[in-house]
Scaffold this active site. Structure first.
Site, PDB file in Angstrom:
ATOM      1  N   THR D  11       0.806  -1.211   0.000  1.00 36.84           N
ATOM      2  CA  THR D  11       0.000   0.000   0.000  1.00 36.84           C
ATOM      3  C   THR D  11       0.843   1.267   0.000  1.00 36.84           C
ATOM      4  O   THR D  11       0.496   2.256  -0.655  1.00 36.84           O
ATOM      5  CB  THR D  11      -0.937   0.001   1.219  1.00 36.84           C
ATOM      6  OG1 THR D  11      -1.902  -1.041   1.049  1.00 36.84           O
ATOM      7  CG2 THR D  11      -1.649   1.324   1.383  1.00 36.84           C
ATOM      8  N   THR D  82       1.244  -4.371   4.261  1.00 39.78           N
ATOM      9  CA  THR D  82       0.985  -4.687   5.667  1.00 39.78           C
ATOM     10  C   THR D  82       0.310  -6.036   5.894  1.00 39.78           C
ATOM     11  O   THR D  82       0.446  -6.623   6.956  1.00 39.78           O
ATOM     12  CB  THR D  82       0.089  -3.593   6.297  1.00 39.78           C
ATOM     13  OG1 THR D  82      -1.113  -3.501   5.539  1.00 39.78           O
ATOM     14  CG2 THR D  82       0.809  -2.258   6.326  1.00 39.78           C
TER      15      THR D  82
END
Lengths: 161, 161, 161, 161
Positions: D11, D82
């Site tokens: 991300t 993540t």
């Protein structure tokens, strides 16, 4: 249609210089803003002055007027300090054969929450669509310089009574 | 003069939701952008739809048209996805008694280098100054929906031949 | 583990006030930065002073020292102006029973390209992991205040010979 | 002291591509973030992969491990998606002769309110100061990968029971 963006300085172009612990007029913010906006019409940006508008005088305004007069472009955006934007606008009203839109910003363009991009978008749009004359675009409104003041305490431009 | 900002969704309002590892249409970006710009004229923001414009159909466009028709406001800005903005603009051309300006953004307003603020500034300016009719403001230009296409590969709106 | 963030002022917290055509120390930038970073450990933010570090004197430093000494918290981050950060750090070295990390920013946190968030992240990480003592985190490096100077011309902190 | 920043994707590096109406992994965000932060220690940035961490497998993790093992650098930051950061961290724990800190972001670095800069600042600080071992820095905390999970619903990393 060609647009000329003439930059004069003012808060919109202020950058923070740590060594001097102060803000100074930097490169024209309009360059990056117009690129980010993907502006596709023909335009050119010219940095004429880099002045805080409180430091401008009649000589500076004459310089701007003569510069525009010598240019063939009929659609002009001027980014300018807000404090004396009205004075410069009035000094340009003699140039009644082209559309001139003045704008600026209350917060430097390099600030996260600046009004710079919004104001420039409005000015670019108006420079292409308004009839010949001189206008100010601030606080989301279009002003006639003849009847406009900057209310410093309120931090906005207003129609003067 | 009162302005109505009608938000329909699109890239301009996209936010990144980590839990879904994806983007979604969030709250109208116009709310924060108009506040940051210190817009001082009277305006209201209404979130009518939250759709990706590729997912819009004739029913949605009829909804938008009926909604505007029922409103007395004569100066309207519509923030909309860019992919089918032209289609919605054309569907609104029957409403010829008010100024309607459609805009959006190629990058979400929540992105650092978004064109959202610039585009919205242009649309707000034009909604107050253009004669009655439907217009698109993208890439720094004012388009007549009748002769406009979005060139997806080039990432910009263009006059169609 | 609890962290205390003590804000003293400095460039990191500077905002631009148009009415005064100048910058001033505003609300602690740490509040928003820690929220945006989704910091999940227990922390509290306290605004002790709002001073440009060039205006700080021995009295101010004594105030900071006494304030920390009276606090039970063992992990402290101090956001501070960069010009005299080293002086304040040295004044705190007597407090050798807790981890104190000073940081700040060369560009206000409210600027688009500020170093504020990066520096604060480093300081928060170090406050939790370094042994008791006083440290400075600037320019991506951990400094011992005893052998550090701020090179104003170069705009960075350096180990002093 | 030299730091190596190895970027894997995730991300933190996502950008919005309008033509595809979607987010994709772009250039490493670390490049701009470290420059903005004025990092003055020696460092190099290497883009090893550009993967969403949900798309990573044992082969990818072996690639990362072998790559690090072959490098002489003793202080490593890894920017990573993540969702499976913990898995990659665990796969690297065999490399017990250097300090490796993994981080990433819940919001792309190119977003206005991203946690990317804060997280990277923490990781850069920790890579220089923590003893040899593998760590995760997210949500303002330092995690031991052995006892960490990402709570997707809560949007944060937590110590696992």
């Amino acid at each position: 249609m060609q647009i000329k963006i003439l930059t004069i300085g003012g808060t919109i172009d202020k950058v923070y210089y740590d060594a001097l612990s102060d803000y100074h007029i930097g490169e024209p913010a309009a360059t990056e803003l117009l690129a980010q906006a993907g502006v596709s019409c023909q335009y050119s940006i010219e940095s004429l002055l880099r002045k805080d508008s409180l430091e401008m005088d009649a000589h500076d305004r004459a310089l701007i007027r003569d510069h525009i007069e010598a240019d063939t472009c009929r659609h002009i955006v001027i980014t300018h300090g807000t404090d004396t934007m009205v004075d410069t606008a009035r000094a340009l009203q003699a140039l009644n054969d082209r559309t001139i839109v003045l704008t600026g910003a209350m917060q430097p363009a390099r600030f996260r929450d600046s009004d710079a991009a919004f104001n420039l978008g409005g000015a670019v749009a108006l420079a292409q669509t308004l009839p010949a004359g001189v206008y100010i675009f601030m606080n989301g409104r279009v002003f006639n310089p003849e009847h406009t003041i900057k209310n410093r305490a309120a931090g906005q431009f207003q129609v003067s009574t």
